[in-house]
Every structure is written in C-alpha cells, then in structure tokens.
Design a protein around this motif. Structure first.
Motif, short mmCIF file in Angstrom:
data_model
loop_
_atom_site.label_atom_id
_atom_site.label_comp_id
_atom_site.label_asym_id
_atom_site.label_seq_id
_atom_site.Cartn_x
_atom_site.Cartn_y
_atom_site.Cartn_z
N ARG A 41 0.83 -1.21 0.00
CA ARG A 41 0.00 0.00 0.00
C ARG A 41 0.86 1.26 0.00
O ARG A 41 0.58 2.22 -0.71
CB ARG A 41 -0.94 0.00 1.20
CG ARG A 41 -2.12 -0.95 1.06
CD ARG A 41 -3.15 -0.70 2.13
NE ARG A 41 -2.65 -0.89 3.48
CZ ARG A 41 -2.69 -2.04 4.15
NH1 ARG A 41 -3.21 -3.10 3.59
NH2 ARG A 41 -2.22 -2.12 5.37
N GLU A 42 1.93 1.25 0.80
CA GLU A 42 2.84 2.40 0.83
C GLU A 42 3.50 2.60 -0.53
O GLU A 42 3.63 3.73 -1.00
CB GLU A 42 3.91 2.19 1.91
CG GLU A 42 3.41 2.36 3.32
CD GLU A 42 3.02 3.79 3.63
OE1 GLU A 42 3.70 4.72 3.15
OE2 GLU A 42 2.01 3.98 4.33
N GLU A 43 3.92 1.51 -1.14
CA GLU A 43 4.57 1.60 -2.45
C GLU A 43 3.57 2.13 -3.49
O GLU A 43 3.93 2.95 -4.34
CB GLU A 43 5.06 0.22 -2.87
CG GLU A 43 5.89 0.22 -4.13
CD GLU A 43 6.44 -1.15 -4.45
OE1 GLU A 43 6.43 -1.51 -5.65
OE2 GLU A 43 6.88 -1.85 -3.52
N ALA A 44 2.33 1.68 -3.42
CA ALA A 44 1.31 2.17 -4.37
C ALA A 44 1.05 3.66 -4.16
O ALA A 44 0.88 4.40 -5.13
CB ALA A 44 0.03 1.37 -4.19
N LYS A 45 1.03 4.11 -2.90
CA LYS A 45 0.83 5.54 -2.60
C LYS A 45 1.97 6.37 -3.17
O LYS A 45 1.76 7.42 -3.77
CB LYS A 45 0.73 5.77 -1.10
CG LYS A 45 -0.61 5.47 -0.52
CD LYS A 45 -0.62 5.81 0.97
CE LYS A 45 -1.91 5.45 1.63
NZ LYS A 45 -1.92 5.77 3.05
N LYS A 46 3.20 5.90 -2.97
CA LYS A 46 4.37 6.62 -3.48
C LYS A 46 4.34 6.70 -5.00
O LYS A 46 4.61 7.74 -5.60
CB LYS A 46 5.67 5.95 -3.03
CG LYS A 46 5.98 6.15 -1.57
CD LYS A 46 7.27 5.44 -1.19
CE LYS A 46 7.55 5.58 0.30
NZ LYS A 46 8.78 4.90 0.68
N LYS A 47 3.97 5.61 -5.64
CA LYS A 47 3.88 5.55 -7.08
C LYS A 47 2.78 6.50 -7.59
O LYS A 47 2.94 7.20 -8.57
CB LYS A 47 3.62 4.14 -7.55
CG LYS A 47 3.78 3.94 -9.02
CD LYS A 47 3.65 2.45 -9.36
CE LYS A 47 3.93 2.23 -10.83
NZ LYS A 47 3.85 0.82 -11.19
N GLU A 48 1.65 6.52 -6.88
CA GLU A 48 0.53 7.38 -7.24
C GLU A 48 0.91 8.86 -7.09
O GLU A 48 0.59 9.69 -7.93
CB GLU A 48 -0.68 7.06 -6.35
CG GLU A 48 -1.94 7.81 -6.72
CD GLU A 48 -3.08 7.42 -5.83
OE1 GLU A 48 -3.56 8.29 -5.06
OE2 GLU A 48 -3.50 6.23 -5.86
N ASN A 49 1.61 9.17 -6.01
CA ASN A 49 2.03 10.56 -5.77
C ASN A 49 3.08 11.03 -6.79
O ASN A 49 3.10 12.18 -7.18
CB ASN A 49 2.58 10.72 -4.36
CG ASN A 49 1.49 10.64 -3.30
OD1 ASN A 49 0.32 10.87 -3.59
ND2 ASN A 49 1.87 10.31 -2.10
N SER A 50 3.95 10.12 -7.22
CA SER A 50 4.96 10.51 -8.19
C SER A 50 4.37 10.69 -9.59
O SER A 50 4.88 11.45 -10.40
CB SER A 50 6.09 9.49 -8.23
OG SER A 50 5.62 8.26 -8.72
N ASN A 51 3.27 10.00 -9.88
CA ASN A 51 2.60 10.12 -11.18
C ASN A 51 1.70 11.35 -11.24
O ASN A 51 1.37 11.80 -12.33
CB ASN A 51 1.78 8.87 -11.49
CG ASN A 51 2.65 7.67 -11.84
OD1 ASN A 51 3.80 7.84 -12.21
ND2 ASN A 51 2.13 6.48 -11.67
N ALA A 52 1.31 11.88 -10.11
CA ALA A 52 0.38 13.01 -10.09
C ALA A 52 1.01 14.33 -10.38
O ALA A 52 1.92 14.75 -10.75
CB ALA A 52 -0.29 13.11 -8.71
#
Length: 75
Positions: free
Chosen positions: A64-75
């Motif tokens: 979940r943390e990795e998905a959040k980081k990935k989502e934040n970097s794509n935004a």
C-alpha cells in the motif's frame, strides 16, 4: 550417492523404538507424554499461523505504501 532419509524405519526398527519408549517411560506415562507432545504441536501451529498473518499484514502495508508513493509521483 545415497540419500539419507531421517525417520525412515519400519518393521523391526519401529518395534525396537516403541519397546524402548515403553521401557523408558512406562505404560502409565505414555498417555501423559503424548498429551504433552500434542500440546506442543498445537502451540507451534498457533505461533506459526500468527507469524504468517503478521507477515501478510506487513507485506500488504508495504505494498500500500509503495502504491501511494507511485501514485504521488505520477500526479
């Protein structure tokens, strides 16, 4: 090369082991010994399942943390 298997004994060897257990512990102590072994196995299985669930929770949290980081970097 031969493979060595642990606890690979049947027939006469098993009878000798059972006879030795009977001599060492006596007929009255064997049920108590088996209850103790059963209790130890149950405790081991409980600890193992608890550890497995904790590891799964930790892996899920890390994903979940990795998905959040990935989502934040794509935004």
């Amino acid at each position: 090369m031969e493979t060595i298997l642990l606890f690979n004994f049947f027939g006469p060897e098993m009878l000798v082991v059972l006879f030795a257990i009977l001599l060492l512990f006596g007929g009255k102590k064997i049920p108590e010994l088996m209850r103790g072994i059963g209790k130890g196995i149950r405790e081991f299985n409980t600890a193992r399942s608890s550890l497995e669930s904790e590891l799964k929770e930790g892996m899920d949290a890390a994903e979940r943390e990795e998905a959040k980081k990935k989502e934040n970097s794509n935004a």
